[in-house]
Design an enzyme around this catalytic site. Structure first.
Site, short mmCIF file in Angstrom:
data_model
loop_
_atom_site.label_atom_id
_atom_site.label_comp_id
_atom_site.label_asym_id
_atom_site.label_seq_id
_atom_site.Cartn_x
_atom_site.Cartn_y
_atom_site.Cartn_z
N ASP A 1 4.02 1.15 -22.42
CA ASP A 1 2.67 1.08 -22.11
C ASP A 1 1.87 -0.23 -22.32
OD1 ASP A 1 1.37 3.50 -21.58
OD2 ASP A 1 1.43 4.10 -23.69
N LYS B 1 3.01 12.99 -16.94
CA LYS B 1 4.06 11.78 -17.00
C LYS B 1 5.49 12.34 -16.76
CE LYS B 1 0.91 9.11 -19.62
NZ LYS B 1 0.39 8.71 -20.95
N GLN C 1 1.75 9.15 -27.08
CA GLN C 1 0.44 9.36 -26.16
C GLN C 1 -0.85 9.19 -27.16
OE1 GLN C 1 0.05 10.38 -22.96
NE2 GLN C 1 -2.20 10.38 -23.36
#
Ligand code: NAP
Length: 295
Positions: free
Chosen positions: A118, A51, A95
Site C-alpha cells: 500500500d 482485490k 484493509q
C-alpha cells in the site's frame, strides 16, 4: 475523452497474468499477497473482494486473514510479524479503516517495508518525499496505489505533466499528498487545495490537470474547470438513491474537459490494478531477479 480506468486496468492485469506465468516457470513460485481484514465493515469487505478477484485474474496467490472486530492490536501485530517472516509472501496489506480501538499508524508501520504494497510505511512515504530525481520511484519503493494508478491514467491519455499547472484538491496521506508529489516529480507546477483554501474556484480554474480527492459528491462544477483541462476524479460517494458518484459533476464538466475519468470505472479499478503492480514489484525485488518490465 473519457478514460475508462476499468478497460485500462483489465488490459494491464491481463498482461501481468502472462508475466506471472513466465515468472512461475523461471523462479519456481507465483507472487503472493496477504490481505488482513478486521471487522465487518461492508465497504471494506467489498474492497477486499475486489482485490482478491484481481489477484485471481492476475495469477497472484492471495491469502485472506479475516479477524473479528474486537481483535487486539497485539494479535494483529503477531499476524503481521508472521507474514513479514514468511518468505513465500511478497506483499501484505491491512484493509483500512480499522476499528476505533486500533492504531492505523502502528499497524501499517509494522508491515515490513519491502512487503508494504500500500506504500503507507513511513520509510516508503519518506522515500517518495526525499526523492530528488525524477526517476520512477515505484521501481525502487512501493508507492500508494491510488496515486500510482492516476499517473498510469495520465500516461495512457498521453498527458505529460511536465510544465503543466496541476491542482490537487485534498491533502490526505493516501491520495492528495502522494499524487501532488508524483506530479511534482513529473515536473508539473503543483498547488494543493484543502478545506481552508480561499477562493478555490479561482485556483482550480488555472489547472491544466485537476485532481479531485475530497469525498464530496459533485463538488467540482463546470465553473471550477478551465476549457480543455484534464480532470481526474478520485472521489467515491454514495448518493441517497444508492448510486455512486465522484467529486466531479461529470455531466457538467465533461463537455469542458479534454480528458476526464468517470465514477465508477475510473480511478477505482486503477487503484486495484496498482496494487497488483506493487505486489509484482515487491516479488521481483524479493526474488532479487528484477528485470525491466514491459508494461
Ligand atoms: P480524506 O482523508 O477525507 O481527505 C479529504 C480531503 O478533502 C481533505 O484534505 C480535506 O481538507 C479536503 N476537503 C474536504 N472538504 C473540502 C472543501 N469543501 N474544499 C476543499 N477541500 C476539502 O479523503 P481521502 O481518503 O483522500 O479520499 C477522498 C475521496 O476519494 C473519498 O471520496 C474517497 O472515498 C475517495 N477515494 C477513492 C479511491 C479510489 O480508489 N478511487 C481511493 C482512496 C480514496 P482538510 O485536509 O482541510 O480537511
Amino acid at each position: 475523452m473519457t478514460i475508462s480506468g476499468k478497460e485500462l486496468a483489465d488490459s494491464i492485469i491481463g498482461r501481468i497474468a502472462s508475466e506471472v506465468e513466465d515468472y512461475h516457470v523461471r523462479f519456481g513460485r507465483v507472487p503472493a499477497l496477504a490481505v488482513i481484514l478486521v471487522g465487518e465493515d461492508p465497504a471494506s469487505k467489498v474492497y477486499v473482494r475486489n482485490k482478491t478477484r484481481a489477484c485471481e485474474r492476475a495469477g497472484i496467490r492471495h491469502i485472506e486473514i479475516t479477524l473479528p472486530e474486537d481483535t487486539s492490536e497485539l494479535e494483529i501485530l503477531e499476524n503481521i510479524e508472521a507474514l513479514n517472516a514468511d518468505p513465500s509472501v511478497d506483499g501484505i496489506l491491512v484493509q483500512l479503516p480499522l476499528p476505533a480501538h486500533l492504531s492505523e499508524s502502528h499497524i501499517t508501520g509494522a508491515i515490513a517495508r519491502e512487503k508494504d504494497v500500500d506504500g503507507f510505511h513511513p520509510l516508503n512515504v519518506a522515500a517518495l518525499w526525499l526523492g530528488r530525481d525524477n526517476a520512477k520511484i515505484e521501481e525502487h519503493y512501493p508507492v500508494a496505489c491510488t496515486p500510482r494508478g492516476i499517473m498510469r491514467i495520465l500516461e495512457a491519455a498521453g498527458v505529460d505533466p511536465a510544465g503543466k499547472r496541476a491542482v490537487v484538491i485534498g491533502r490526505s496521506n493516501i491520495v492528495g499528498l502522494p499524487i501532488a508529489k508524483l506530479l511534482l516529480n513529473a515536473n508539473a507546477t503543483v498547488t494543493i487545495c484543502h478545506s481552508r483554501t480561499k477562493d478555490i474556484a479561482e485556483i482550480t480554474r488555472q489547472a491544466d490537470i485537476l485532481v479531485a480527492a475530497i469525498g464530496k459528491p459533485k463538488f467540482v462544477g463546470a465553473e471550477m474547470v478551465r476549457d480543455s483541462a484534464v480532470v481526474v476524479d478520485v472521489g467515491i460517494n454514495r448518493l441517497p438513491d444508492g448510486k455512486l458518484c465522484g467529486d466531479v459533476d461529470f455531466e457538467a464538466v465533461a463537455p469542458r474537459a479534454s480528458v476526464i475519468t468517470p465514477v465508477p470505472g475510473g480511478v477505482g479499478p486503477m487503484t486495484v490494478c496498482s496494487l497488483m503492480e506493487n505486489t509484482i514489484d515487491c516479488y521481483l525485488r524479493h526474488t532479487a531477479k528484477r528485470k525491466k518490465r514491459k508494461i
